[in-house]
Design a protein around this motif. Structure first.
Motif, PDB file in Angstrom:
ATOM      1  N   LEU B  66       0.813  -1.114  -0.006  1.00 17.64           N
ATOM      2  CA  LEU B  66       0.116  -0.008  -0.087  1.00 17.64           C
ATOM      3  C   LEU B  66       0.810   1.274  -0.039  1.00 17.64           C
ATOM      4  CD1 LEU B  66      -2.631   1.243   0.228  1.00 17.64           C
ATOM      5  CD2 LEU B  66      -2.593   1.066   2.985  1.00 17.64           C
ATOM      6  N   MET B  67       2.119   1.203   0.786  1.00 20.26           N
ATOM      7  CA  MET B  67       2.636   2.461   1.097  1.00 20.26           C
ATOM      8  C   MET B  67       3.825   2.714   0.056  1.00 20.26           C
ATOM      9  SD  MET B  67       2.417   2.967   5.276  1.00 20.26           S
ATOM     10  CE  MET B  67       3.119   1.111   5.669  1.00 20.26           C
ATOM     11  N   TRP B  68       4.370   1.528  -0.533  1.00 20.82           N
ATOM     12  CA  TRP B  68       5.614   1.563  -1.155  1.00 20.82           C
ATOM     13  C   TRP B  68       5.592   2.592  -2.638  1.00 20.82           C
ATOM     14  CZ3 TRP B  68       7.409  -4.269  -1.690  1.00 20.82           C
ATOM     15  CH2 TRP B  68       7.996  -4.570  -0.629  1.00 20.82           C
ATOM     16  N   PRO B  69       4.414   2.627  -3.509  1.00 18.39           N
ATOM     17  CA  PRO B  69       4.471   3.678  -4.499  1.00 18.39           C
ATOM     18  C   PRO B  69       4.759   5.094  -3.789  1.00 18.39           C
ATOM     19  CG  PRO B  69       2.549   2.255  -4.692  1.00 18.39           C
ATOM     20  CD  PRO B  69       3.277   2.013  -3.256  1.00 18.39           C
ATOM     21  N   THR B  70       3.959   5.379  -2.702  1.00 20.48           N
ATOM     22  CA  THR B  70       3.936   6.723  -2.167  1.00 20.48           C
ATOM     23  C   THR B  70       5.705   6.762  -1.667  1.00 20.48           C
ATOM     24  OG1 THR B  70       1.988   6.448  -1.354  1.00 20.48           O
ATOM     25  CG2 THR B  70       3.111   8.278  -0.482  1.00 20.48           C
ATOM     26  N   LEU B  71       6.145   6.165  -0.904  1.00 23.32           N
ATOM     27  CA  LEU B  71       7.408   6.005  -0.582  1.00 23.32           C
ATOM     28  C   LEU B  71       8.462   6.055  -1.698  1.00 23.32           C
ATOM     29  CD1 LEU B  71       7.424   3.488   2.422  1.00 23.32           C
ATOM     30  CD2 LEU B  71       6.776   5.678   2.274  1.00 23.32           C
ATOM     31  N   ALA B  72       8.209   5.679  -2.610  1.00 25.22           N
ATOM     32  CA  ALA B  72       9.224   5.669  -3.795  1.00 25.22           C
ATOM     33  C   ALA B  72       8.955   7.062  -4.530  1.00 25.22           C
ATOM     34  CB  ALA B  72       8.837   4.554  -4.848  1.00 25.22           C
ATOM     35  N   ARG B  73       7.977   7.568  -4.346  1.00 26.31           N
ATOM     36  CA  ARG B  73       7.808   9.051  -5.220  1.00 26.31           C
ATOM     37  C   ARG B  73       8.415   9.998  -4.425  1.00 26.31           C
ATOM     38  NH1 ARG B  73       3.914  12.554  -4.073  1.00 26.31           N
ATOM     39  NH2 ARG B  73       2.799  11.128  -2.712  1.00 26.31           N
ATOM     40  N   LEU B  74       8.212   9.780  -3.082  1.00 21.55           N
ATOM     41  CA  LEU B  74       8.744  10.784  -1.999  1.00 21.55           C
ATOM     42  C   LEU B  74      10.311  10.601  -2.151  1.00 21.55           C
ATOM     43  CD1 LEU B  74       6.305  10.564   0.879  1.00 21.55           C
ATOM     44  CD2 LEU B  74       6.631  12.485  -0.497  1.00 21.55           C
ATOM     45  N   ALA B  75      10.786   9.689  -2.053  1.00 19.80           N
ATOM     46  CA  ALA B  75      12.216   9.249  -1.944  1.00 19.80           C
ATOM     47  C   ALA B  75      12.851   9.814  -3.345  1.00 19.80           C
ATOM     48  CB  ALA B  75      12.651   7.780  -1.918  1.00 19.80           C
ATOM     49  N   ASP B  76      12.307   9.531  -4.630  1.00 23.15           N
ATOM     50  CA  ASP B  76      12.833  10.364  -5.742  1.00 23.15           C
ATOM     51  C   ASP B  76      12.823  11.684  -5.739  1.00 23.15           C
ATOM     52  OD1 ASP B  76      13.353   8.284  -7.112  1.00 23.15           O
ATOM     53  OD2 ASP B  76      11.429   7.881  -8.351  1.00 23.15           O
ATOM     54  N   SER B  77      11.835  12.313  -5.060  1.00 23.26           N
ATOM     55  CA  SER B  77      11.966  13.687  -5.050  1.00 23.26           C
ATOM     56  C   SER B  77      12.677  14.271  -3.835  1.00 23.26           C
ATOM     57  CB  SER B  77      10.378  14.581  -5.027  1.00 23.26           C
ATOM     58  OG  SER B  77       9.848  13.859  -3.834  1.00 23.26           O
ATOM     59  N   GLY B  78      13.446  13.555  -3.207  1.00 21.09           N
ATOM     60  CA  GLY B  78      14.502  13.975  -2.457  1.00 21.09           C
ATOM     61  C   GLY B  78      14.037  13.853  -0.863  1.00 21.09           C
ATOM     62  N   GLU B  79      13.021  13.392  -0.775  1.00 15.60           N
ATOM     63  CA  GLU B  79      12.459  13.445   0.703  1.00 15.60           C
ATOM     64  C   GLU B  79      13.078  12.270   1.419  1.00 15.60           C
ATOM     65  OE1 GLU B  79      10.657  15.840   2.078  1.00 15.60           O
ATOM     66  OE2 GLU B  79       9.346  16.607   0.510  1.00 15.60           O
ATOM     67  N   ARG B  80      13.076  12.544   2.815  1.00 17.42           N
ATOM     68  CA  ARG B  80      13.824  11.189   3.853  1.00 17.42           C
ATOM     69  C   ARG B  80      12.345  10.579   4.111  1.00 17.42           C
ATOM     70  NH1 ARG B  80      18.298   9.316   5.363  1.00 17.42           N
ATOM     71  NH2 ARG B  80      19.079  10.944   3.854  1.00 17.42           N
ATOM     72  N   ILE B  81      12.587   9.295   4.078  1.00 16.57           N
ATOM     73  CA  ILE B  81      11.700   8.388   4.587  1.00 16.57           C
ATOM     74  C   ILE B  81      12.206   7.592   5.894  1.00 16.57           C
ATOM     75  CG2 ILE B  81      10.156   6.331   3.991  1.00 16.57           C
ATOM     76  CD1 ILE B  81      10.268   8.380   2.042  1.00 16.57           C
ATOM     77  N   VAL B  82      11.635   7.783   6.992  1.00  9.85           N
ATOM     78  CA  VAL B  82      11.974   7.219   8.251  1.00  9.85           C
ATOM     79  C   VAL B  82      11.050   5.973   8.857  1.00  9.85           C
ATOM     80  CG1 VAL B  82      12.611   7.827  10.666  1.00  9.85           C
ATOM     81  CG2 VAL B  82      12.890   9.369   8.812  1.00  9.85           C
ATOM     82  N   LEU B  83      11.616   5.047   9.017  1.00 14.30           N
ATOM     83  CA  LEU B  83      10.905   4.031   9.672  1.00 14.30           C
ATOM     84  C   LEU B  83      11.281   3.933  11.177  1.00 14.30           C
ATOM     85  CD1 LEU B  83      11.679   0.788   7.064  1.00 14.30           C
ATOM     86  CD2 LEU B  83      10.158   2.812   6.918  1.00 14.30           C
ATOM     87  N   VAL B  84      10.367   3.880  12.045  1.00  9.43           N
ATOM     88  CA  VAL B  84      10.597   4.129  13.293  1.00  9.43           C
ATOM     89  C   VAL B  84      10.326   2.687  13.968  1.00  9.43           C
ATOM     90  CG1 VAL B  84      10.131   5.162  15.726  1.00  9.43           C
ATOM     91  CG2 VAL B  84      10.351   6.411  13.422  1.00  9.43           C
ATOM     92  N   ALA B  85      11.360   1.906  14.616  1.00 12.56           N
ATOM     93  CA  ALA B  85      11.229   0.578  15.111  1.00 12.56           C
ATOM     94  C   ALA B  85       9.987  -0.128  14.349  1.00 12.56           C
ATOM     95  CB  ALA B  85      10.211   1.041  16.578  1.00 12.56           C
ATOM     96  N   PRO B  86      10.494  -0.476  13.002  1.00 10.14           N
ATOM     97  CA  PRO B  86       9.687  -1.266  12.296  1.00 10.14           C
ATOM     98  C   PRO B  86       9.534  -2.769  12.880  1.00 10.14           C
ATOM     99  CG  PRO B  86      11.840  -1.158  11.300  1.00 10.14           C
ATOM    100  CD  PRO B  86      11.777  -0.153  12.476  1.00 10.14           C
ATOM    101  N   PRO B  87       8.707  -3.759  12.778  1.00 10.69           N
ATOM    102  CA  PRO B  87       8.464  -5.021  13.338  1.00 10.69           C
ATOM    103  C   PRO B  87       9.283  -5.968  12.840  1.00 10.69           C
ATOM    104  CG  PRO B  87       6.722  -4.521  11.825  1.00 10.69           C
ATOM    105  CD  PRO B  87       7.440  -3.445  11.771  1.00 10.69           C
ATOM    106  N   TYR B  88       9.706  -5.818  11.684  1.00 15.25           N
ATOM    107  CA  TYR B  88      10.787  -6.942  11.027  1.00 15.25           C
ATOM    108  C   TYR B  88      11.784  -6.025  10.396  1.00 15.25           C
ATOM    109  CZ  TYR B  88       6.438  -9.790  11.424  1.00 15.25           C
ATOM    110  OH  TYR B  88       5.520 -10.634  12.034  1.00 15.25           O
ATOM    111  N   LEU B  89      12.751  -6.741   9.877  1.00 13.15           N
ATOM    112  CA  LEU B  89      13.823  -5.953   9.064  1.00 13.15           C
ATOM    113  C   LEU B  89      13.348  -5.897   7.605  1.00 13.15           C
ATOM    114  CD1 LEU B  89      16.798  -8.657   9.992  1.00 13.15           C
ATOM    115  CD2 LEU B  89      16.174  -6.361  11.226  1.00 13.15           C
TER     116      LEU B  89
END
Lengths: 475, 206
Positions: B66-89
């Motif tokens: 669900l979130m990957w397309p958004t994250l990819a778009r944001l990362a491409d535009s130079g925004e930082r993506i932060v995962l805080v304490a993800p349940p898995y690696l």
């Protein structure tokens, strides 16, 4: 060349005062032998109570006891002198500490950067005021003239030789740095102003006085060059604050810490460097018959920084985490690692104009509270084994994917035994066999499985083992 | 007589009035990357500068898809993506295959209590494009704090929580539940309009 002389008339007192939280409190610096303590300097509040420099402490106590005393420490004053030289080094590459309580700096070559002298001078004054040092500033074409004019003037700027002659001619002979006996001799001869001494024939002066006197006068008028030793900033920063009382809480350490870090920032700005790592030492009160080792609080940063507020906030984060086992008597800040400062790149038209805190600063704040290892990146490592396929940081040039096989987005830290009934195998097996050379030998068959409630997992069976182990989720 | 004056725009935005001609959806600032979902949401995408709650039966049930397309778009535009304490690696290869520039990705390891603090800091700072978190034991007040922080920093916040939280009210601007079988998305709440009553198909072709 134009030389600026910054005279710091009460360097020792200012140095002590700026570390005190309440500068309105009467304060006297005391010196002298144990038998005869003398007030070295007093601050305005103490002067208003009738205390004077040169009074004996007993006499002062006879008047009032309502004032604080601090031991006058020449070394401490020397340290302030050096810190201010580091500050001045930002404005000029020629800074001299030849005279006590005086900074001599060549300023004309810096006009291109800091503007014409009135603007430049205003900036110097403003920064000195912010640092908490009273000062007098005079500019003259040669360093000695600047130094001697500062004895009688403040804010004077002499730029050409003729004006310098006029101004110097008005100076009293006892204020131009001649040896006391020479000045007295001249005064007894009825020569009170430099003008009168100038009118004398050179040969008579040379006959009556030592050669140094004529040399001094020639240097003063710029007829003779003056050699000055230039200040070279040290490669490390080290400062120490002794507290007047034992401190047991973090809160009380914050004010001196803030001052120390502000000084560090001034020093770094002068050297145009940043700090990557510094150590805060808490010096403890030794109990009877034992030595109390210092508590050391290292503060490390991922990149060189020099902004005072940011450094303070980080140091504060670390300090609040640290345990203070016994009362603290003194604070010390040491910074040895001072790499060049590279300002972060900023776009002119940022997408986020309201951005209050850059990522670097946020990252340091997170690391300060959560630990150095808490903030990691993610990098792709070209290894087939899932356990070795990720790096804790992304290289600057990420590897391109060579083959596109489905891999789960989530990987379990440890494979789990999958005993659930009703599993459906959707795809597989895919053999991953690798690592025989580094001891992490794996031979596994991976399957894409679907659990009963529809989740898709990535599970494997090791060769020669029948149990199915879940290794990831296709989320 | 109507008790209060309601502006026409507000009425239209709430989509309680049926209009003969379907209006052209305005281009959203934060499209989700899933056309069917974009069409179902009142803003045509994620509510910008707000928190989105993603409710799943168990971690690993499609929340990344669900979130990957958004994250990819944001990362491409130079925004930082932060995962805080993800349940898995996160598996680097899969994330990179989803088109995410891994250089823009940061993972913060923290325990339960510090994680919320870290999320709030990241959201408030305004230096991140999206912040993902997995709060487990979290109350209404803490969620509201995160929502306010997301507004302050104008950052997208995603909170992945268990399905059982759906029964409780939440201050999040958008709540989406992911059903695995059949594979669909249910919008439980969306600010600025009524939640679409029918579920949105969410095809699993990963």
């Amino acid at each position: 060349m134009l030389w600026a002389c910054v005279l710091l008339p009460q360097l020792a007192l200012d140095g002590v005062m700026r570390r005190r939280e309440n500068p309105e409190e009467p304060l006297a610096l005391i010196s002298g032998t144990a038998q005869r303590r003398v007030l070295q300097t007093v601050n305005p509040a103490a002067r208003a109570m009738g205390l004077r420099a040169g009074q004996s402490l007993t006499a002062a106590h006879a008047m009032t006891r309502e004032f604080a005393t601090v031991e006058y420490d020449p070394d401490e004053t020397e340290r302030w002198h050096r810190l201010l030289a580091a500050w001045a080094y930002r404005f000029s590459s020629h800074v001299s500490l030849k005279y006590p309580r005086v900074l001599l700096m060549e300023v004309e070559s810096s006009f291109g950067l800091f503007g014409p002298w009135p603007v430049f001078e205003a900036r110097l004054r403003q920064e000195l005021t912010e640092l908490g040092f009273t000062h007098r500033i005079v500019a003259a074409p040669n360093p000695l003239a600047a130094r001697m004019l500062a004895n009688a003037h403040d804010g004077l700027a002499v730029t050409d030789g003729d004006t310098l002659h006029e101004v110097l001619a008005q100076m009293p002979v006892n204020r131009i740095g001649l040896p006391t006996e020479v000045a007295t001799a001249l005064a007894r001869m009825g020569l009170h102003r430099v003008r009168q001494v100038q009118a004398l024939p050179r040969d008579t002066l040379a006959r009556r006085f030592p050669a140094a006197v004529l040399q001094h006068l020639d240097t003063l008028f710029g007829r003779r060059p003056m050699g000055l030793e230039c200040y070279v900033p040290p490669d490390r920063f080290d400062t120490r604050i002794e507290l007047n009382f034992d401190v047991e809480s973090h809160q009380a350490l914050l004010f001196p810490l803030k001052r120390m870090i502000a000084d560090l920032a001034v020093f770094l700005a002068g050297r145009d460097s940043g700090v990557q790592r510094f150590v805060i030492h808490l010096e403890h009160v030794p109990s009877v018959g034992s030595v109390a080792p210092d508590t050391q609080i290292p503060v490390g940063l991922l990149s060189a920084e020099r902004e005072a507020n940011m450094l303070f906030e980080l140091a504060r984060g670390r300090l609040e985490q640290a345990e203070v086992p016994s009362p603290v008597r003194a604070l010390r800040l040491q910074a040895k690692d001072l790499p060049a400062f590279v300002p972060t790149h900023r776009e002119l038209f940022d997408d986020r104009p309201q951005q209050t805190m850059p990522w670097e600063q946020l990252r340091e704040r997170l690391r300060a509270r959560l630990g150095d290892e808490a903030v990691a990146g993610l990098g792709f490592n070209a290894d087939h084994r899932p356990e070795h396929a990720s790096l804790p940081a992304c290289p600057n040039k990420p590897l391109a994917l060579t083959h596109k096989v489905p891999r789960p987005g989530w990987l379990l830290p440890e494979p789990e035994l999958l005993t659930e009934p009703g599993l459906r195998v959707l795809a597989g097996p895919e053999r991953i066999e690798s690592g025989w050379w580094d001891g992490g030998d794996v031979r596994r068959d991976y399957y894409l499985v679907e659990t009963r409630n529809g989740q898709r997992g990535w599970a494997y069976r090791s060769v020669g083992d029948s149990s199915l182990l879940l290794h990831g989720w296709f989320a | 007589m109507m008790g209060a004056v309601v502006s026409l725009d507000a009425l239209l935005d709430e989509r309680r009035i049926w209009k003969g001609r379907q209006q052209v959806a305005s281009v959203a600032a934060q499209p989700t990357g899933h056309a069917a979902l974009d069409a179902a949401l009142p803003m045509g995408g994620w509510p910008p500068a707000a928190m989105t709650e993603v409710l799943v039966a168990a971690n690993g049930s499609g929340e990344l898809r669900l979130m990957w397309p958004t994250l990819a778009r944001l990362a491409d535009s130079g925004e930082r993506i932060v995962l805080v304490a993800p349940p898995y690696l996160p598996y680097a290869q899969a994330w990179q295959m989803a088109g995410i520039d891994l250089r823009q990705l940061s993972i913060i390891h923290a325990n339960e209590r510090d994680a919320l603090w870290a999320v709030e800091q990241c959201l408030r700072s305004g230096s991140c494009g999206a912040v993902l978190c997995w709060p487990t034991k979290v109350d209404d007040r803490a969620l509201r704090r995160l929502q306010v922080a997301a507004e302050t920093g104008e950052t997208l916040a995603f909170a992945c929580r268990g399905n059982e939280a759906a029964a409780n009210p939440s201050p999040a601007a958008l709540r989406i539940a992911i059903d695995v079988r059949p594979s669909q998305l249910r919008v439980l709440k969306c600010r600025g309009g009524l939640a679409p009553s029918s579920p949105v198909p969410f095809t699993a072709d990963a």
